[in-house]
Scaffold this motif. Structure first.
Motif, PDB file in Angstrom:
ATOM      1  N   ILE A  22     -40.452  11.941   8.741  1.00 21.16           N
ATOM      2  CA  ILE A  22     -39.310  11.092   9.094  1.00 21.16           C
ATOM      3  C   ILE A  22     -38.064  11.977   9.047  1.00 21.16           C
ATOM      4  N   ILE A  23     -37.218  11.871  10.055  1.00 23.01           N
ATOM      5  CA  ILE A  23     -35.936  12.579  10.005  1.00 23.01           C
ATOM      6  C   ILE A  23     -34.803  11.574  10.208  1.00 23.01           C
ATOM      7  N   ARG A  24     -33.618  11.970   9.737  1.00 25.22           N
ATOM      8  CA  ARG A  24     -32.453  11.090   9.894  1.00 25.22           C
ATOM      9  C   ARG A  24     -31.372  11.855  10.632  1.00 25.22           C
ATOM     10  N   LEU A  25     -30.840  11.258  11.665  1.00 25.45           N
ATOM     11  CA  LEU A  25     -29.768  11.896  12.429  1.00 25.45           C
ATOM     12  C   LEU A  25     -28.488  11.878  11.616  1.00 25.45           C
ATOM     13  N   LEU A  26     -27.703  12.925  11.748  1.00 25.50           N
ATOM     14  CA  LEU A  26     -26.403  12.957  11.071  1.00 25.50           C
ATOM     15  C   LEU A  26     -25.387  12.187  11.913  1.00 25.50           C
ATOM     16  N   ILE A  27     -24.377  11.653  11.231  1.00 25.76           N
ATOM     17  CA  ILE A  27     -23.416  10.763  11.894  1.00 25.76           C
ATOM     18  C   ILE A  27     -22.824  11.374  13.157  1.00 25.76           C
ATOM     19  N   SER A  28     -22.505  12.661  13.094  1.00 30.48           N
ATOM     20  CA  SER A  28     -21.789  13.271  14.214  1.00 30.48           C
ATOM     21  C   SER A  28     -22.589  13.276  15.511  1.00 30.48           C
ATOM     22  N   VAL A  29     -23.885  13.179  15.419  1.00 28.77           N
ATOM     23  CA  VAL A  29     -24.680  13.221  16.645  1.00 28.77           C
ATOM     24  C   VAL A  29     -25.389  11.909  16.923  1.00 28.77           C
ATOM     25  N   ALA A  30     -25.322  10.977  15.975  1.00 30.82           N
ATOM     26  CA  ALA A  30     -26.123   9.761  16.118  1.00 30.82           C
ATOM     27  C   ALA A  30     -25.820   9.035  17.426  1.00 30.82           C
ATOM     28  N   HIS A  31     -24.534   8.923  17.759  1.00 29.74           N
ATOM     29  CA  HIS A  31     -24.167   8.152  18.936  1.00 29.74           C
ATOM     30  C   HIS A  31     -24.712   8.817  20.206  1.00 29.74           C
ATOM     31  N   ARG A  32     -24.578  10.138  20.258  1.00 27.30           N
ATOM     32  CA  ARG A  32     -25.012  10.859  21.453  1.00 27.30           C
ATOM     33  C   ARG A  32     -26.531  10.752  21.624  1.00 27.30           C
ATOM     34  N   VAL A  33     -27.245  10.903  20.528  1.00 29.77           N
ATOM     35  CA  VAL A  33     -28.704  10.829  20.623  1.00 29.77           C
ATOM     36  C   VAL A  33     -29.135   9.410  20.946  1.00 29.77           C
ATOM     37  N   TYR A  34     -28.392   8.437  20.400  1.00 32.17           N
ATOM     38  CA  TYR A  34     -28.721   7.044  20.686  1.00 32.17           C
ATOM     39  C   TYR A  34     -28.656   6.779  22.185  1.00 32.17           C
ATOM     40  N   ARG A  35     -27.638   7.353  22.816  1.00 31.37           N
ATOM     41  CA  ARG A  35     -27.507   7.107  24.249  1.00 31.37           C
ATOM     42  C   ARG A  35     -28.665   7.733  25.016  1.00 31.37           C
ATOM     43  N   VAL A  36     -29.148   8.863  24.531  1.00 24.86           N
ATOM     44  CA  VAL A  36     -30.267   9.520  25.196  1.00 24.86           C
ATOM     45  C   VAL A  36     -31.513   8.637  25.136  1.00 24.86           C
ATOM     46  N   VAL A  37     -31.679   7.932  24.016  1.00 21.99           N
ATOM     47  CA  VAL A  37     -32.891   7.129  23.853  1.00 21.99           C
ATOM     48  C   VAL A  37     -32.658   5.667  24.224  1.00 21.99           C
ATOM     49  N   ARG A  38     -31.656   5.412  25.053  1.00 22.59           N
ATOM     50  CA  ARG A  38     -31.392   4.038  25.476  1.00 22.59           C
ATOM     51  C   ARG A  38     -32.693   3.371  25.944  1.00 22.59           C
ATOM     52  N   VAL A  39     -32.900   2.168  25.482  1.00 24.85           N
ATOM     53  CA  VAL A  39     -34.196   1.530  25.683  1.00 24.85           C
ATOM     54  C   VAL A  39     -34.367   1.076  27.138  1.00 24.85           C
ATOM     55  N   LYS A  40     -35.456   1.521  27.725  1.00 22.67           N
ATOM     56  CA  LYS A  40     -35.745   1.181  29.118  1.00 22.67           C
ATOM     57  C   LYS A  40     -36.232  -0.260  29.199  1.00 22.67           C
ATOM     58  N   LEU A  41     -35.762  -0.961  30.208  1.00 22.73           N
ATOM     59  CA  LEU A  41     -36.213  -2.346  30.397  1.00 22.73           C
ATOM     60  C   LEU A  41     -37.544  -2.348  31.135  1.00 22.73           C
ATOM     61  N   ASN A  42     -38.590  -2.707  30.429  1.00 20.94           N
ATOM     62  CA  ASN A  42     -39.893  -2.913  31.057  1.00 20.94           C
ATOM     63  C   ASN A  42     -40.610  -4.006  30.265  1.00 20.94           C
ATOM     64  N   ARG A  43     -41.792  -4.375  30.712  1.00 21.53           N
ATOM     65  CA  ARG A  43     -42.495  -5.504  30.078  1.00 21.53           C
ATOM     66  C   ARG A  43     -42.731  -5.259  28.592  1.00 21.53           C
ATOM     67  N   ARG A  44     -43.231  -4.073  28.283  1.00 21.91           N
ATOM     68  CA  ARG A  44     -43.592  -3.791  26.893  1.00 21.91           C
ATOM     69  C   ARG A  44     -42.356  -3.850  25.979  1.00 21.91           C
ATOM     70  N   ASN A  45     -41.260  -3.228  26.447  1.00 21.78           N
ATOM     71  CA  ASN A  45     -40.062  -3.206  25.609  1.00 21.78           C
ATOM     72  C   ASN A  45     -39.413  -4.584  25.512  1.00 21.78           C
ATOM     73  N   LEU A  46     -39.485  -5.347  26.614  1.00 23.08           N
ATOM     74  CA  LEU A  46     -38.893  -6.696  26.587  1.00 23.08           C
ATOM     75  C   LEU A  46     -39.694  -7.594  25.633  1.00 23.08           C
ATOM     76  N   PHE A  47     -41.025  -7.560  25.752  1.00 24.54           N
ATOM     77  CA  PHE A  47     -41.847  -8.369  24.850  1.00 24.54           C
ATOM     78  C   PHE A  47     -41.624  -7.910  23.399  1.00 24.54           C
ATOM     79  N   GLY A  48     -41.432  -6.604  23.220  1.00 24.41           N
ATOM     80  CA  GLY A  48     -41.178  -6.077  21.878  1.00 24.41           C
ATOM     81  C   GLY A  48     -39.861  -6.585  21.313  1.00 24.41           C
ATOM     82  N   ARG A  49     -38.820  -6.584  22.153  1.00 24.58           N
ATOM     83  CA  ARG A  49     -37.528  -7.106  21.695  1.00 24.58           C
ATOM     84  C   ARG A  49     -37.669  -8.550  21.237  1.00 24.58           C
TER      85      ARG A  49
END
Ligand SMILES: [Zn+2]
Length: 199
Positions: free
Chosen positions: A73-100
């Motif tokens: 397990i790793i934890r992102l540091l505050i200074s990069v969290a926002h940027r990395v979060y944008r990179v992993v923006r959740v794609k809208l598809n069936r699996r992710n929608l049902f998961g949400r």
């Protein structure tokens, strides 16, 4: 064998290539799960100082200079969290929608399925907000069981007596249920503390 620039020097990591794909859980600065990445990507984040290890396994990763413990397990540091979060923006598809929606019909609460994607404002309906018809977006799509989807049909919610259990929104991180496919006995049980704690 892969290579990466660490501290200005080119180092080599030798591992069986399958191990380089071992999944590592990524937490944001607030310890919320945001992604699962291959160990290779996790090591790059650690070596660049963009993340810190929260849990490590006894397995080792060797470079020319030293041995590294494999992160679990790793934890992102505050200074990069926002940027990395944008990179992993959740794609809208069936699996992710049902998961949400935690694999629940958002109208009647059914957990059995099978499920369909329901457009809250149907694609065929033009409204002042959606002059082109209901869009396929996180805010306009929900998980629905087949009977509810049929019952709603091409109607607007206001034309029915049906109500949504939650306001549909874009998820801020990968829904915890989506991590379940990684929860095999071979993986570290410490993931559970972050995936299912309070979610
Ligand atoms: Zn239903």
């Amino acid at each position: 064998m892969i290579t990466n620039l660490i501290g200005g020097r080119l180092s080599s990591w030798s591992m069986k290539s399958t191990k380089l794909h071992t999944p590592v859980l990524v937490l944001d600065a607030g310890f919320q799960p945001v992604n699962v990445v291959p160990v290779r990507r996790a090591m790059i984040l650690l070596c660049k100082g963009k993340a810190v290890a929260v849990e490590e396994s006894e397995q080792q990763l060797h470079s020319a200079q030293r041995a590294w413990k494999m992160p679990v397990i790793i934890r992102l540091l505050i200074s990069v969290a926002h940027r990395v979060y944008r990179v992993v923006r959740v794609k809208l598809n069936r699996r992710n929608l049902f998961g949400r929606d935690r694999y629940r019909c958002q109208y009647c609460g059914d957990e059995e399925g099978p499920f369909t994607i329901d457009h809250v404002v149907p694609k065929s309906r033009k409204t002042p907000s959606y002059p082109g018809g209901g869009p396929t977006t996180w805010e306009n799509c929900v998980t629905a069981c087949i009977p509810c989807n049929r019952r709603k049909g091409g109607q607007l919610l206001s034309e029915t007596d049906m109500r949504l259990q939650h306001v549909p929104r874009e998820p801020h991180w990968l829904p915890p249920v989506l991590f379940q496919r990684f929860l095999k006995p071979s993986l570290h049980p410490s993931w559970n503390d972050y995936l299912f704690n309070g979610n």
